[in-house]
Design a protein around this motif. Structure first.
Motif, PDB file in Angstrom:
ATOM      1  N   LEU A   1       0.824  -1.209   0.000  1.00  0.00           N
ATOM      2  CA  LEU A   1       0.000   0.000   0.000  1.00  0.00           C
ATOM      3  C   LEU A   1       0.863   1.266   0.000  1.00  0.00           C
ATOM      4  O   LEU A   1       0.545   2.241  -0.688  1.00  0.00           O
ATOM      5  CB  LEU A   1      -0.952  -0.008   1.195  1.00  0.00           C
ATOM      6  CG  LEU A   1      -2.023  -1.106   1.171  1.00  0.00           C
ATOM      7  CD1 LEU A   1      -2.797  -1.116   2.477  1.00  0.00           C
ATOM      8  CD2 LEU A   1      -2.941  -0.945  -0.015  1.00  0.00           C
ATOM      9  N   ALA A   2       1.956   1.251   0.757  1.00  0.00           N
ATOM     10  CA  ALA A   2       2.857   2.417   0.777  1.00  0.00           C
ATOM     11  C   ALA A   2       3.523   2.614  -0.578  1.00  0.00           C
ATOM     12  O   ALA A   2       3.633   3.752  -1.072  1.00  0.00           O
ATOM     13  CB  ALA A   2       3.911   2.244   1.868  1.00  0.00           C
ATOM     14  N   ALA A   3       3.946   1.524  -1.204  1.00  0.00           N
ATOM     15  CA  ALA A   3       4.563   1.628  -2.532  1.00  0.00           C
ATOM     16  C   ALA A   3       3.542   2.111  -3.555  1.00  0.00           C
ATOM     17  O   ALA A   3       3.861   2.937  -4.417  1.00  0.00           O
ATOM     18  CB  ALA A   3       5.145   0.275  -2.945  1.00  0.00           C
ATOM     19  N   GLY A   4       2.303   1.612  -3.450  1.00  0.00           N
ATOM     20  CA  GLY A   4       1.247   2.073  -4.362  1.00  0.00           C
ATOM     21  C   GLY A   4       0.936   3.549  -4.175  1.00  0.00           C
ATOM     22  O   GLY A   4       0.719   4.272  -5.146  1.00  0.00           O
TER      23      GLY A   4
ATOM     24  N   ALA B   1       9.198   3.782  -7.015  1.00  0.00           N
ATOM     25  CA  ALA B   1       7.901   3.373  -6.467  1.00  0.00           C
ATOM     26  C   ALA B   1       7.324   2.201  -7.257  1.00  0.00           C
ATOM     27  O   ALA B   1       6.777   1.258  -6.671  1.00  0.00           O
ATOM     28  CB  ALA B   1       6.937   4.552  -6.468  1.00  0.00           C
ATOM     29  N   ALA B   2       7.453   2.234  -8.572  1.00  0.00           N
ATOM     30  CA  ALA B   2       6.957   1.127  -9.408  1.00  0.00           C
ATOM     31  C   ALA B   2       7.720  -0.156  -9.111  1.00  0.00           C
ATOM     32  O   ALA B   2       7.125  -1.229  -8.982  1.00  0.00           O
ATOM     33  CB  ALA B   2       7.061   1.493 -10.879  1.00  0.00           C
TER      34      ALA B   2
ATOM     35  N   THR C   1       7.060  -5.902  -4.084  1.00  0.00           N
ATOM     36  CA  THR C   1       6.216  -6.260  -2.944  1.00  0.00           C
ATOM     37  C   THR C   1       5.064  -7.151  -3.389  1.00  0.00           C
ATOM     38  O   THR C   1       4.693  -8.092  -2.674  1.00  0.00           O
ATOM     39  CB  THR C   1       5.687  -5.009  -2.234  1.00  0.00           C
ATOM     40  OG1 THR C   1       6.786  -4.137  -1.948  1.00  0.00           O
ATOM     41  CG2 THR C   1       5.004  -5.349  -0.940  1.00  0.00           C
ATOM     42  N   ALA C   2       4.491  -6.888  -4.546  1.00  0.00           N
ATOM     43  CA  ALA C   2       3.431  -7.762  -5.068  1.00  0.00           C
ATOM     44  C   ALA C   2       3.977  -9.173  -5.285  1.00  0.00           C
ATOM     45  O   ALA C   2       3.304 -10.162  -4.969  1.00  0.00           O
ATOM     46  CB  ALA C   2       2.868  -7.191  -6.361  1.00  0.00           C
ATOM     47  N   PHE C   3       5.206  -9.264  -5.797  1.00  0.00           N
ATOM     48  CA  PHE C   3       5.830 -10.580  -5.956  1.00  0.00           C
ATOM     49  C   PHE C   3       6.027 -11.257  -4.601  1.00  0.00           C
ATOM     50  O   PHE C   3       5.782 -12.458  -4.459  1.00  0.00           O
ATOM     51  CB  PHE C   3       7.184 -10.448  -6.677  1.00  0.00           C
ATOM     52  CG  PHE C   3       8.001 -11.704  -6.599  1.00  0.00           C
ATOM     53  CD1 PHE C   3       7.668 -12.815  -7.362  1.00  0.00           C
ATOM     54  CD2 PHE C   3       9.086 -11.782  -5.733  1.00  0.00           C
ATOM     55  CE1 PHE C   3       8.408 -13.987  -7.264  1.00  0.00           C
ATOM     56  CE2 PHE C   3       9.831 -12.947  -5.638  1.00  0.00           C
ATOM     57  CZ  PHE C   3       9.494 -14.048  -6.404  1.00  0.00           C
ATOM     58  N   LEU C   4       6.453 -10.514  -3.593  1.00  0.00           N
ATOM     59  CA  LEU C   4       6.645 -11.095  -2.264  1.00  0.00           C
ATOM     60  C   LEU C   4       5.329 -11.599  -1.670  1.00  0.00           C
ATOM     61  O   LEU C   4       5.297 -12.644  -1.001  1.00  0.00           O
ATOM     62  CB  LEU C   4       7.295 -10.078  -1.329  1.00  0.00           C
ATOM     63  CG  LEU C   4       8.770  -9.764  -1.594  1.00  0.00           C
ATOM     64  CD1 LEU C   4       9.250  -8.687  -0.639  1.00  0.00           C
ATOM     65  CD2 LEU C   4       9.627 -11.007  -1.477  1.00  0.00           C
ATOM     66  N   ILE C   5       4.247 -10.854  -1.912  1.00  0.00           N
ATOM     67  CA  ILE C   5       2.938 -11.302  -1.440  1.00  0.00           C
ATOM     68  C   ILE C   5       2.550 -12.599  -2.139  1.00  0.00           C
ATOM     69  O   ILE C   5       2.065 -13.543  -1.511  1.00  0.00           O
ATOM     70  CB  ILE C   5       1.877 -10.201  -1.644  1.00  0.00           C
ATOM     71  CG1 ILE C   5       2.129  -9.065  -0.658  1.00  0.00           C
ATOM     72  CG2 ILE C   5       0.464 -10.750  -1.493  1.00  0.00           C
ATOM     73  CD1 ILE C   5       1.263  -7.847  -0.869  1.00  0.00           C
TER      74      ILE C   5
END
Length: 192
Positions: A101-104, A119-120, A126-130
């Protein structure tokens, strides 16, 4: 070691010191966790009931809520084969969603090309880590975040604001679906 030097009372002395140390650390961590809720309530970012203090000035409502949630997490670990690994994976998954959320949000802010690129990259990573954390722990994270959504709604109502914007409502529905998904997975109604 002290027992071998001074006799049996050395072991008792060390054990008593260990108990005092552990209880002191437990008290400190409990107060620190409650202070987060209490401070947010004072800043009007949490419901008013979390501002209540007892006669001694301790944040009573925040302490009770924090202690109840900690007890719930500890109770869940009782049903795990490896409580340490379960807790480590769950806390890792819990930290990933705020990072995403912070990166988004950083991506939404835009700015210079370099900032947007960082940021991208952070959002994609982070999406990959999730994704790598696995569906089970991401869904369990939604269960842990659910009480926060209730507190958010209470706070919005107290301030006379609309509870959810359309985007927030979509996010709440997705989280509610995730909670139901975890319940379905854990009870065997849903299989992956």
């Amino acid at each position: 070691m002290l027992e071998s030097v001074v006799g049996p009372w050395g072991a008792v002395f060390i054990s008593a010191g260990l108990i005092v140390s552990v209880l002191g650390a437990y008290l400190a961590w409990t107060l620190m966790a409650a202070e987060v809720l209490f401070g947010a309530a004072r800043d009007e970012d949490m419901p008013r009931f979390l501002r209540r203090e007892n006669a001694h000035g301790a944040p009573a409502a925040a302490l009770v809520l924090t202690s109840a949630l900690i007890t719930l997490v500890l109770a869940v670990t009782l049903f795990s084969d490896d409580a340490f690994s379960f807790t480590l994976k769950l806390t890792s998954a819990l930290s990933l969603i705020p990072y995403l959320l912070a990166a988004g949000y950083a991506l939404k802010l835009g700015g210079r090309a370099k900032d947007v690129a960082v940021a991208a990259l952070a959002a994609v990573y982070t999406a990959f880590l999730i994704f790598a954390a696995g569906l089970e722990f991401v869904l369990l994270s939604c269960i842990v975040y659910a009480p926060g959504t209730v507190l958010f709604a209470i706070t919005r109502r107290e301030r006379g604001r609309r509870v959810f914007s359309p985007a927030e409502l979509l996010f709440a529905v997705v989280c509610a679906g995730a909670v139901l998904g975890v319940i379905g997975l854990s009870t065997g109604f849903i299989t992956i």
